[in-house]
Design a protein around this motif. Structure first.
Motif, PDB file in Angstrom:
ATOM      1  N   LEU A  47       9.161   3.562 -12.060  1.00  0.00           N
ATOM      2  CA  LEU A  47      10.147   4.473 -11.749  1.00  0.00           C
ATOM      3  C   LEU A  47       9.967   4.698 -10.233  1.00  0.00           C
ATOM      4  O   LEU A  47      10.814   5.012  -9.445  1.00  0.00           O
ATOM      5  CB  LEU A  47      10.283   5.576 -12.940  1.00  0.00           C
ATOM      6  CG  LEU A  47      11.086   5.280 -13.934  1.00  0.00           C
ATOM      7  CD1 LEU A  47      10.952   6.378 -14.868  1.00  0.00           C
ATOM      8  CD2 LEU A  47      12.521   5.025 -13.641  1.00  0.00           C
ATOM      9  N   LEU A  48       8.565   5.368  -9.960  1.00  0.00           N
ATOM     10  CA  LEU A  48       8.047   5.755  -8.748  1.00  0.00           C
ATOM     11  C   LEU A  48       8.331   4.832  -7.720  1.00  0.00           C
ATOM     12  O   LEU A  48       9.248   5.087  -6.469  1.00  0.00           O
ATOM     13  CB  LEU A  48       6.752   6.290  -8.696  1.00  0.00           C
ATOM     14  CG  LEU A  48       6.287   7.592  -9.696  1.00  0.00           C
ATOM     15  CD1 LEU A  48       5.065   7.805  -9.239  1.00  0.00           C
ATOM     16  CD2 LEU A  48       6.938   8.516  -8.816  1.00  0.00           C
ATOM     17  N   ALA A 101       6.161   4.679 -15.625  1.00  0.00           N
ATOM     18  CA  ALA A 101       6.347   5.671 -14.705  1.00  0.00           C
ATOM     19  C   ALA A 101       6.023   5.015 -13.294  1.00  0.00           C
ATOM     20  O   ALA A 101       6.683   5.511 -12.248  1.00  0.00           O
ATOM     21  CB  ALA A 101       5.328   6.935 -15.228  1.00  0.00           C
ATOM     22  N   LEU A 102       5.113   4.267 -13.202  1.00  0.00           N
ATOM     23  CA  LEU A 102       4.871   3.533 -12.010  1.00  0.00           C
ATOM     24  C   LEU A 102       6.039   2.889 -11.259  1.00  0.00           C
ATOM     25  O   LEU A 102       6.411   2.835 -10.297  1.00  0.00           O
ATOM     26  CB  LEU A 102       3.478   2.664 -12.015  1.00  0.00           C
ATOM     27  CG  LEU A 102       2.118   3.241 -11.656  1.00  0.00           C
ATOM     28  CD1 LEU A 102       1.259   2.271 -12.289  1.00  0.00           C
ATOM     29  CD2 LEU A 102       2.010   3.823 -10.673  1.00  0.00           C
ATOM     30  N   PHE A 150       3.564   3.923 -21.005  1.00  0.00           N
ATOM     31  CA  PHE A 150       4.013   5.131 -20.281  1.00  0.00           C
ATOM     32  C   PHE A 150       3.708   5.004 -18.852  1.00  0.00           C
ATOM     33  O   PHE A 150       4.680   5.227 -17.694  1.00  0.00           O
ATOM     34  CB  PHE A 150       3.805   6.399 -20.805  1.00  0.00           C
ATOM     35  CG  PHE A 150       4.344   6.791 -22.201  1.00  0.00           C
ATOM     36  CD1 PHE A 150       6.028   6.814 -21.968  1.00  0.00           C
ATOM     37  CD2 PHE A 150       3.983   7.515 -23.061  1.00  0.00           C
ATOM     38  CE1 PHE A 150       6.592   7.141 -22.839  1.00  0.00           C
ATOM     39  CE2 PHE A 150       4.755   8.043 -24.187  1.00  0.00           C
ATOM     40  CZ  PHE A 150       6.142   7.610 -24.172  1.00  0.00           C
ATOM     41  N   THR A 151       2.479   4.948 -18.470  1.00  0.00           N
ATOM     42  CA  THR A 151       2.265   4.754 -17.071  1.00  0.00           C
ATOM     43  C   THR A 151       2.522   3.613 -16.546  1.00  0.00           C
ATOM     44  O   THR A 151       3.162   3.908 -15.121  1.00  0.00           O
ATOM     45  CB  THR A 151       0.668   4.443 -17.044  1.00  0.00           C
ATOM     46  OG1 THR A 151      -0.153   5.457 -17.847  1.00  0.00           O
ATOM     47  CG2 THR A 151       0.065   4.618 -15.737  1.00  0.00           C
TER      48      THR A 151
END
Lengths: 396, 370
Positions: free
Chosen positions: B50-51, B47-48, B43-44
């Motif tokens: 996507l950011l 998320a990274l 997930f991390t």
């Protein structure tokens, strides 16, 4: 004490004694309110009659059978500009129901996923979901609807439309999807699907009863999947695949074949579901947090895995907190779908507005709006109340 | 045989060791918050990623590659946002069609909001007692400033527009809907059947229909209901409808608070010999309103966002001005810029309201036990 009071009361003049009696006072207040209201209503009614006479308008619902001279490009039932106003209103109502139902399904999915993710121990993930929730919740829905609509209108023209596997096309005319063509024999597949669903419900009931008696679990999920999905597929194959797809083909200006989902519907759907989804995620989060930690720990002590704990212990208890506010979010979504008028999606309010302009029957159209929205609200709350009773805590 | 003494001397003590590097400091934080399990690590990373996709592109678009000068959209040559219109149009976005020489009156009204709101919102404001009188007078002062009258040039309300219109409708709605909502909630729980039924009817009908239909009612039905020579100012009609809509929701929020107050509180108030309004005002409402704060503020936020609906009945609030600008040949197609700009106004206003409600909840939480 009581004697004293009555002595004091009897010592006073009559009107004061009456005024000191709570019941009489209440009666007088209500009488005054009714009187005031009656005056206002009489004033309004007399004005209305005078105004309508001056405008030469006949009140009544006869206009519903007059011809509507306008087109509706988004429709679920047969309609043309020679149809009646009444039919146009039904088309509008169905459009409202359509986008509300689509929005409710998507918003629920988004809301549950976002609500659970926001509680994730993962710092980055929970913050990102938090940012989504705060941004969508704090910006007016109307702005979001217009934003998505403008964004979709900015998609390339039909000629250069974006395609997914050459069967789904995205263009400034909306989303073009392949249309299913049902051939003879398909009714058997539909029948099989229906039979599968019914059978799955019975299997689930039987499995629960068996588990309650013997403690043995039955793989309901797999059996249900086999019945609901497997059975129709088998029938479909044995009936010789009676289903074809009318795949759209982009031509110079428009598509040939397939069926079109208008950009208005897509924009409204995205905006309504992301907006309401953000609110639902907060409700879900609060619901999950309301289940005490002891429940999770007890489930762990019983040997349940985290997924089972969530599904069998936490969610059923959280749902009791979630359902009532969730119902009001569904109602809000349905009412908010009326913002469709801003982007030209022809829902009940938008079509009603057109009719109102053409026929001048303002009172009747507004009355229809109110009745339909109140009816939809009532239906939704009735369904949700039924569901709420079903999952409510059974106390001793 | 000698007995060994069952104790160890100080010198024997194992020295205290530092906690493992993997549980404290930056690494510890990363491990517990971002990489506690395989799924979390995945997930991390997602998320990274996507950011990394979104944030630089956004900064590029909004600031790095943006144009800020020019007379029309053709002056914007770079790939990013075109903010050139802000300079020309900001007055319209803020004041609508308010007479240009008179916009200082709007500024003064907004500035006066600070002393009017401060004693209500925060503790420890100097001269709070005197300022509260000013808060009470503020609605009158502000309407005088905006509309004009004695000594000030009159500004017709159809010149109201832009964010100033949102603020006017929003603030008026907020100020009016709370007391009306309280009255409706009390009426719904009243022992007088006619009053109770009227309140229930009003609340349920208003909550059952969309705000748009109410605005249409004010626009189309109201003239039918009134004598032909009577016209009501369109701004007042909007404020009345927005207030009616919000107060029905407010009533339900406050009813929830009233229901949460134990019966004993009502009975104790009666036993003390308090009259109905005394017992409500002194005992029940202070407790009920405190519980209802989150709901009340949410209703305020909803009301403020709903002020954008006025465009549907033809008033030009900030969104209407934005739509008009996007349609203007000079600035055609700058919709993303315009809508992001408008969204910022609402975000700042609504987000600070929701933060303030969280702060207030904590401040008033007398149930806390340490």
């Amino acid at each position: 004490m009581a004697q004293n009071a009555s002595a004091r009361l009897t010592g006073r003049p009559g009107w004061q004694r009456l005024w000191s009696d709570e019941r009489t006072r209440g009666l007088i207040y209500q009488l005054l309110v009714v009187l005031g209201l009656a005056l206002v209503v009489a004033f309004i009614v007399s004005n209305t009659i005078a105004n309508l006479q001056r405008a030469g308008l006949a009140s009544g619902f006869g206009f519903l059978f007059d011809q509507a001279f306008f087109d509706i490009n988004q429709r679920l039932i047969e309609y043309s500009s020679t149809s009646t106003f009444g039919r146009a209103l039904i088309v509008g109502m169905l459009n409202t129901v359509l986008v509300s139902a689509m929005g409710i399904v998507a918003a629920t999915a988004i809301g549950f996923v976002a609500g659970i993710l926001r509680l994730s121990p993962n710092f980055l993930l929970s913050r990102m979901v938090g940012a989504y929730v705060e941004i969508t919740r704090n910006v007016p829905l109307l702005l979001q609807i217009i934003f998505w609509w403008v964004l979709l209108s900015g998609l390339p023209k039909v000629r250069d439309s974006l395609s997914i596997g050459d069967s789904v096309f995205l263009s400034n005319r909306g989303v073009r999807l392949p249309a299913p063509l049902f051939e003879p024999g398909f009714e058997w597949v539909a029948g099989a699907a229906l039979a599968g669903i019914v059978a799955a419900v019975f299997v689930a009931r039987w499995a629960r009863r068996r588990q309650e008696i013997s403690g043995q679990r039955f793989p309901v999920g797999w059996a249900g999947l086999a019945l609901i999905a497997g059975l129709p597929v088998l029938v479909y194959l044995s009936a010789g695949s009676p289903l074809a797809w009318d795949v759209p083909e982009p031509t110079r200006f428009n598509f040939r074949g397939g069926f079109n989902v208008t950009p208005e519907l897509v924009a409204l759907w995205i905006a309504l579901s992301t907006y309401t989804g953000a609110f639902i995620s907060e409700i879900v989060r609060a619901g999950i947090l309301s289940v005490s930690k002891g429940q999770t720990e007890a489930a762990g002590a019983l040997g349940l895995r985290p997924g089972q704990t969530m599904r069998l212990v936490v969610i059923p208890q959280a749902l009791r907190v979630i359902i009532p506010p969730l119902t009001s979010q569904y109602l809000n979504l349905t009412k908010n779908s009326s913002l469709a008028i801003a982007i030209g999606y022809q829902d009940l309010v938008s079509i009603g507005g057109t009719i109102l302009n053409q026929s001048g029957q303002a009172l009747e159209v507004v009355g229809i709006w109110m009745v339909v929205y109140l009816g939809l609200s009532l239906l939704t709350s009735m369904f949700m109340n039924w569901y709420n009773r079903k999952i409510a805590l059974v106390e001793r | 045989m000698t007995v060994q003494p069952f104790h160890r001397s100080q010198a024997d003590m194992v020295p205290e060791r530092a906690a493992p590097v993997t549980t404290v400091g930056v690494i510890g934080w990363l491990r517990t918050n971002l990489f506690s399990s395989w799924i979390n690590a995945a997930f991390t990373l997602i998320a990274l990623y996507l950011l990394w996709l979104i944030v630089p592109a956004l900064i590029d678009w909004a600031f790095v590659n943006a144009d800020i000068a020019g007379d029309n959209r053709f002056a914007c040559k770079s790939s990013g946002a075109c903010w050139a219109w802000v300079d020309q149009r900001i007055d319209q976005f803020l004041y609508g069609f308010y007479t240009a020489e008179q916009t200082w009156r709007v500024d003064v009204a907004v500035l006066l909001l600070i002393p009017a709101l401060a004693p209500l919102l925060f503790e420890g404001v100097p001269f709070a007692r005197q300022l509260r009188w000013f808060s009470l007078a503020y609605p009158v002062v502000a309407s005088f400033l905006l509309v004009g009258g004695i000594g000030l040039e009159g500004v017709p309300t159809d010149q109201f527009g832009g964010f100033m219109l949102n603020l006017t409708v929003g603030l008026a709605g907020i100020v009016l809907s709370l007391p009306i909502g309280i009255l409706l909630a009390l009426g719904r729980r009243s022992r007088l059947p006619i009053i109770r039924m009227l309140c229930i009817g009003f609340i349920e009908i208003v909550r059952g229909v969309p705000l748009i239909t109410l605005l249409f009612v004010s626009n189309i039905i109201l003239p039918i209901f009134l004598p032909p020579d009577v016209t009501v100012d369109s701004l007042i009609r909007v404020i009345v409808m927005v207030t009616a809509f919000a107060s029905a929701y407010m009533a339900e929020v406050i009813r929830g608070g009233l229901q949460a107050i134990p019966r004993g509180q009502y009975e104790a108030a009666q036993a003390l010999g308090l009259r109905y309004w005394q017992s409500m005002g002194l005992i029940v409402l202070p407790q009920a309103l405190k519980i209802s704060i989150p709901g009340i503020v949410n209703t305020f936020i909803g009301l403020f966002k709903d002020t954008t609906l006025v465009i549907i009945i033809g008033l030009f609030d900030i969104l209407g001005i934005g739509n008009a600008m996007v349609a203007h040949p000079d600035w055609q197609g700058l919709s993303t810029e315009a809508y992001v700009f408008i969204a910022l106004f609402f975000f700042v206003a609504c987000f600070s309201m929701s933060r303030y409600s969280i702060h207030l909840e904590k401040r008033l939480d007398t149930e806390r036990r340490y």
